[in-house]
Design an enzyme around this catalytic site. Sequence first.
Site, PDB file in Angstrom:
ATOM      1  N   LYS A 215     135.558  52.964 -13.665  1.00 57.57           N
ATOM      2  CA  LYS A 215     135.851  52.684 -15.079  1.00 57.57           C
ATOM      3  C   LYS A 215     137.091  53.462 -15.499  1.00 57.57           C
ATOM      4  CE  LYS A 215     133.591  52.604 -19.648  1.00 57.57           C
ATOM      5  NZ  LYS A 215     132.359  52.917 -20.410  1.00 57.57           N
TER       6      LYS A 215
ATOM      7  N   SER B 114     130.371  49.190 -23.149  1.00 59.17           N
ATOM      8  CA  SER B 114     131.799  49.202 -22.932  1.00 59.17           C
ATOM      9  C   SER B 114     132.211  49.116 -21.461  1.00 59.17           C
ATOM     10  CB  SER B 114     132.394  50.476 -23.535  1.00 59.17           C
ATOM     11  OG  SER B 114     131.921  51.615 -22.843  1.00 59.17           O
TER      12      SER B 114
ATOM     13  N   SER C 142     126.352  51.840 -22.627  1.00 62.38           N
ATOM     14  CA  SER C 142     127.497  51.177 -21.984  1.00 62.38           C
ATOM     15  C   SER C 142     127.411  50.962 -20.483  1.00 62.38           C
ATOM     16  CB  SER C 142     128.773  51.940 -22.288  1.00 62.38           C
ATOM     17  OG  SER C 142     129.209  51.608 -23.573  1.00 62.38           O
TER      18      SER C 142
HETATM   19  N1  GLN Z   1     128.232  50.238 -27.845  1.00 60.38           N
HETATM   20  C1  GLN Z   1     128.089  51.620 -28.167  1.00 60.38           C
HETATM   21  C2  GLN Z   1     129.278  52.086 -28.955  1.00 60.38           C
HETATM   22  O1  GLN Z   1     130.100  51.297 -29.252  1.00 60.38           O
HETATM   23  C3  GLN Z   1     127.910  52.421 -26.925  1.00 60.38           C
HETATM   24  C4  GLN Z   1     129.167  52.644 -26.217  1.00 60.38           C
HETATM   25  C5  GLN Z   1     129.007  53.487 -24.976  1.00 60.38           C
HETATM   26  O2  GLN Z   1     127.905  53.689 -24.482  1.00 60.38           O
HETATM   27  N2  GLN Z   1     130.127  53.998 -24.505  1.00 60.38           N
HETATM   28  O3  GLN Z   1     129.411  53.211 -29.285  1.00 60.38           O
END
Ligand code: GLN
Length: 448
Positions: free
Chosen positions: A52, A128, A152
């Site tokens: 990532k 994400s 995410s």
């Molecule tokens: N969707 C969540 C956010 O926007 C979690 C994102 C994540 O786990 N990095 O914060």
Amino acid sequence: LVDASYDRIREVDDQVKAFLTLDEEHARSQAKQLDAAPDADARLFAIPAGIKDNIVTKGLRTTCGSQFLKNFDDPLYNATVVEKLNAEKTVTVGKLNMDEFAMGSSTENSSYASTRNPWNTDHVPGGSSGGSAASVAAGEVLFSLGSDTGGSIRQPASFCGVVGMKPTYGRVSRSGLVAFASSLDQIGPITHSVGDNARVLEVISGHDKMDSTSANVDVPSYTDKLTGDVKGMKIAVPKEYLSEGVAPEVKEAVMNALKVYELLGAEWEEVSLPHSKYAVSAYYLLASSEASANLARFDGVRYGVRSDKANNMMDMFTHSRSEGFGDEVKRRIMLGTFALSSGYYDAYYKKAQKVRTLIKNDFDQILNDYDVVIGPTAPTPAFKVGEKVDDPLTMYANDILTIPVNLAGVPGISVPCGFSEKGLPIGLQIIGNAFDEGTVYRAAHAYE
Ligand code: GLN
């Protein structure tokens, strides 16, 4: 394997758009060297991996999905997890797309491209870590690393029909992970199978003096736990995880999975996590607060792009940040700065911390009496590209089943448990006690 990986990328990545940067020349020469000197002791010998793009890789561009870091071509060091993979002789194929600074649930907040779900490219891969999940689902790499602050790793794994583990907070070093919300962030593996996942987590886990929040707790062999035996295992199923907001087809898939557990000799009971309804509100205050502090380092001086519009120092900060960050990142910085400002701190940040403790206590109590907690990973299968992008609150609500796990700091995995009517994957979430990833893997493997 490395050739096959790049062949597949060439074949499908125009449509999937999982990768932001490829490291082909270096990876191929590394593969040749490995070929010449096979090492039977290396635990992930010559396995092609994707990383990532918020995990720093020495000499390999690391953008966090942001225009701010589009020229961050030459990080000076590897994240600890990357060093650990290198030591076991994996080959880094490239860097994977993500929502900007990991803020989002669909990878549509990437400032480069919107990664598509390999099962149906009209749909999002989740986020994400959308690039991480899609690259594995599309067969471009054998495993990837993602990061999970509020879901995410697990939510994109669920949307893409692959296995994604968010380890216990502190299990995996965050050194070299660009911080979003430091008290919640964890790196974890995304793979095709539970066995592969256990193998990768074994390698990347462990105490690291470079991360003061990494725990000094022994890392057991997770692969030893994959016995297939769950007889007598006690499973808690929170009723809040099967409430109205959860799509009927998702509920059905989870109920079918529970039947499989019954057949395997496990027992399940309905329980309650009474404070989970406050999790999304508490999370968005806490995560945004931490983000507003963490992202202060992007000032146009040390990292990334500097605006050329500025005439003085304050102007330089303002212009660089206005040009460099996308809308969602700005929204979070404003929310976090507000929540932390004097006069509002007690009402928002401190209150959210108290709610976090209540949520953690809910989990602690249940995990005292049960081996694992099981429910869906996400309320729905993958939604369509564009469907939620203009409505941040609906997007936030999508994380309702994953966020409590980050707030409690415990491990959670998503494993595929069926398909929707439209043929999109559905994920089963299995949550365990802190530092008991072994039991989570055992439960997941027996089902798989
Ligand atoms: N969707 C969540 C956010 O926007 C979690 C994102 C994540 O786990 N990095 O914060």
